[in-house]
Every structure is written in structure tokens, then in C-alpha cells.
Write an enzyme that holds these catalytic residues in place. Sequence first.
Site, PDB file in Angstrom:
ATOM      1  N   ASP A   1      -5.387  14.456 -25.437  1.00  0.00           N
ATOM      2  CA  ASP A   1      -5.539  13.057 -25.042  1.00  0.00           C
ATOM      3  C   ASP A   1      -4.744  12.206 -26.029  1.00  0.00           C
ATOM      4  OD1 ASP A   1      -6.290  10.467 -24.551  1.00  0.00           O
ATOM      5  OD2 ASP A   1      -8.415  10.917 -24.262  1.00  0.00           O
TER       6      ASP A   1
ATOM      7  N   ARG B   1      -1.039  -2.214 -18.920  1.00  0.00           N
ATOM      8  CA  ARG B   1      -2.326  -1.523 -18.991  1.00  0.00           C
ATOM      9  C   ARG B   1      -2.370  -0.430 -17.917  1.00  0.00           C
ATOM     10  NH1 ARG B   1      -6.480  -2.485 -21.860  1.00  0.00           N
ATOM     11  NH2 ARG B   1      -5.141  -4.020 -22.834  1.00  0.00           N
TER      12      ARG B   1
ATOM     13  N   THR C   1      -2.489   6.553 -22.385  1.00  0.00           N
ATOM     14  CA  THR C   1      -2.482   5.192 -21.846  1.00  0.00           C
ATOM     15  C   THR C   1      -1.086   4.627 -22.084  1.00  0.00           C
ATOM     16  OG1 THR C   1      -3.099   4.136 -23.918  1.00  0.00           O
ATOM     17  CG2 THR C   1      -4.908   4.821 -22.488  1.00  0.00           C
TER      18      THR C   1
ATOM     19  N   GLU D   1      -0.504   4.771  -0.601  1.00  0.00           N
ATOM     20  CA  GLU D   1      -1.304   5.978  -0.843  1.00  0.00           C
ATOM     21  C   GLU D   1      -0.451   7.216  -0.647  1.00  0.00           C
ATOM     22  OE1 GLU D   1      -4.778   5.830   1.602  1.00  0.00           O
ATOM     23  OE2 GLU D   1      -5.902   4.673   0.128  1.00  0.00           O
TER      24      GLU D   1
ATOM     25  N   TYR E   1       0.843  -1.197   0.000  1.00  0.00           N
ATOM     26  CA  TYR E   1       0.000   0.000   0.000  1.00  0.00           C
ATOM     27  C   TYR E   1       0.870   1.235   0.000  1.00  0.00           C
ATOM     28  CZ  TYR E   1      -4.983  -0.164  -0.162  1.00  0.00           C
ATOM     29  OH  TYR E   1      -6.263  -0.233  -0.637  1.00  0.00           O
TER      30      TYR E   1
ATOM     31  N   LYS F   1      -1.104   1.166 -25.238  1.00  0.00           N
ATOM     32  CA  LYS F   1      -1.416   1.179 -26.675  1.00  0.00           C
ATOM     33  C   LYS F   1      -0.085   1.273 -27.441  1.00  0.00           C
ATOM     34  CE  LYS F   1      -6.072   2.845 -25.715  1.00  0.00           C
ATOM     35  NZ  LYS F   1      -7.103   3.894 -25.887  1.00  0.00           N
TER      36      LYS F   1
END
Length: 433
Positions: free
Chosen positions: A207, A250, A241, A60, A58, A244
Amino acid sequence: MSDYSRFYPLVSVQDPELGAILDLEVWRQSSTLQLIASENFASKAVLEAAGSVLTNKYAEGYPRKRYYGGNQFIDRVEELARTRLKELFGADHANVQPHAGANANAAVYLALLKPGDTVLAMRLDQGGHLTHGSPVNFSGQLYNFVSYGVTPAGPEGERIDLENLYQLAREHRPRLIVVGATAYTRVIDVEPLRRIADEVGAYLMFDAAHVAGLIAAGVYPSPVGSSKSGKNIGADVVTFTTHKTMRGPRGGAILCTEELSASIDKAVFPGLQGGPLEHIIAAKAVAFKEASTPEFVKYQKAVIANAQSLASALADQGFRLVSGGTDTHMIVADMRNFDKELTGKEAQEVLDRAGITCNRNQIPYDPRSPFVTSGLRFGTPAETTAGMGRAEMAYIAELIGQVLRNRADEAAVSQVAEEVTLLCSKFPPPFMQ
Ligand SMILES: *Cc1c(COP(=O)(O)O)cnc(C)c1O
């Protein structure tokens, strides 16, 4: 089908039910053609990092500002990914935590907009993404999206209609202009968009989900802006992303100007997400290193050369290409000239039976619904990674024409499927090598 248990020996033994399904997917990925423009084959090193023990942690927060103990090594992983990413694109600031492209876009909206604010983005039926204001997506429900489109078909047609975009920007005074698309085959020049954004006082977001790998390799003009040294001539924010054309795990990432760095970071965490996927961030770091090599530049040049070969060979088969061709890794083909009865939906299904994987797509001003469509979208990133070249692209276009012309003849479909299997056996994806 062979035994692929060597790829996951423990799963095969401890969970044979799942192992059998994974076997089938390995078989599918390695023995059929992967022509979905948004897909690629990540390297073995990327897969290894993504499958690492970092999934146990973890973390955060951000490096040196975590809400949990024990992050001294995790911090180094995330710092490495951030630094590599900033250097790769010459960006002021990078955030590598978004779980996906959609999350990256959501974080930008959260950082820059209030609910109800106006955003100008590309029409979804002409190449825009769901997160660019679709009514079924949070973006369309929380913000007031106005959309621009492309010019009508014709020579030099089906390009972003800048005149229309400019008029809409003046009329609606958006707080944000979004460019970048999921089905648009031409280069988008950021310069005129920056001028329009400046004139109407809007932020500019690019984008780059699809084209990030091309940009990293320098084969597509960089939209990345900076506020560090005087006037910003690029986008304020670039989202993308990592799976791609970037060929990583991913996931998503955000680049932004120094000026917006604090608000973007706050929007990703704690605004939108909880704990980051540090195993995926490690895999992103591997991919960013791979993307900084001369081999990657060579690869992206081959991706575009292959897309142009596939495009011209598809045109020879009688398909009309949206915008007349491609500058990128992607092709959108209009089925109607080839066969006016044939829909994108039926074509996708027939091609699937022949082991040619692609997706149906609307073409600009498509008379058919998004579920049926008149077009197909193809991309070359995955099979170029597997080593295919221009000769294979020409052959694939022939197979596509052959199977669609003879779609009622099951023997003809099977014949093409056999040829596809044979072709794929000569170009195994990296995980098989
Ligand atoms: C793929 C894509 C996204 C979303 O990426 P996910 O990782 O699937 O959430 C966003 N924008 C554009 C333009 C895309 O093509």
C-alpha cells in the site's frame, strides 16, 4: 481577507453562499502552514482537468469495453492515464479507476480474498491504515486480520519487526500480506517480504498511498512486481492514492502483475464501483505526466531533504522522533519528552490556532488513546510544492516549539500566528501563482 472570486467567478455570482465558504478555504490554504503528511497542492493543470466537462460522461467498463455509447474520446483519456502510469512505474498492468485509496484496497481484497480469509497487516496504532483491518472498517469486519508491529524504541528501533512478521506468517498462513503504512517514516524493503510471502504461499500487497510520488521519482525503492519475465521479485499488487506525494487529484490507482490484471479489473468494476470519474482520471493523466519529469525528481528530493531538516530541528526543540528520524516525507514526533503533560490532541489544537496545520498521531505502544495520542505527524509535500526549503523548515520547528511552550499565553500564540501568515505570504501555493 482578499476577494478570491477570480478562482470561481460563476459560483461567486450564482451561489454567493457557497462562494463565501470557498473564499475562506482559499484563504486558509494560502495563509496557514499545510504540514499534514497526506496532503499536497495539485498543479493548476490538474485542477483544470478535474474541473473539465468529462464529469458529464458515463463510462462504465473499460476502454473499448463500455456499457454506454459516446466513449470514443473518453477511452483515449483513460488509455492515456493507464499507459502513462504503467510507464512511470514499469508495471505490467494499471487500473486508474479507484475513487480513492480505500477503494483501491477494497478492490484488491475483493479480487484476492474470500470473506473470512486471513490477512497479515501492520498494527493500526503503529502506522497501519483503517483499511488494514480496523474493526470499524469493512476490512476488519469481512476478513480475519492478524497484525504485526514495529520493534521497541531504541537505536535502529521502531522499524517493522520482520522476525515477528515471519513468525506470524508461518503460524497463521495468511492468503495476503499487506505492507505500507500511513504513519511510518522509514523505507520498507520489499525483498524480505517477498521471500516470506513465497514461503507461506501468500500474495503480497504494497500500500504505497503515502510514498507513491517518492517511488515514481526514484527516491524510494520501487516495490512494483512483474510476472512477465520469470520470477516476481516485487509485490503482486501495489495500491496508492494520487493526491498525497503523487500530487494529483484526489483518487486511487492499482498496479499489478499481468497474472492478476483480469481479476483486479473485475474487482474494481463491476465488483466495487459504478461509473468511473473520467474528469479525475484525466487529472491523474496530467499528474502522471508531471511525475515523469526531472522537475518532479528534484521536487521529491527536496521533500525528503526538507523532512530531514524539519526532523532535526524538531529534535533540537526537545521532541523525540519515532524511529529517530525519517527517510521519507513524513515525521512522527513523540510529545512526551518535550512536555509530559502535553497530548497530541492539545498540541494539534494549539498549533491550529497559530495557523500550523498538522495532525495528532499515536506513537508505537502509545499509552494514550487514538483520540488523545502522545504524538504529532508532520509532512513536507505541500509546503515544498509551495517552494519552501530547509531554512524555512528550521524556522517552522522553532515556531512549533515556541507556540507549544507558551500555549497558555494567548498573546504568544497570536505572535506566532502572525509570523506564520508572513511566512506563507512569501510562498503562495501553485493555484495562487
Ligand atoms: C491515505 C491512505 C489510504 C486511503 O486513501 P483515501 O484516498 O483516503 O481512501 C490507504 N492506505 C494508506 C496507507 C493511506 O495512508
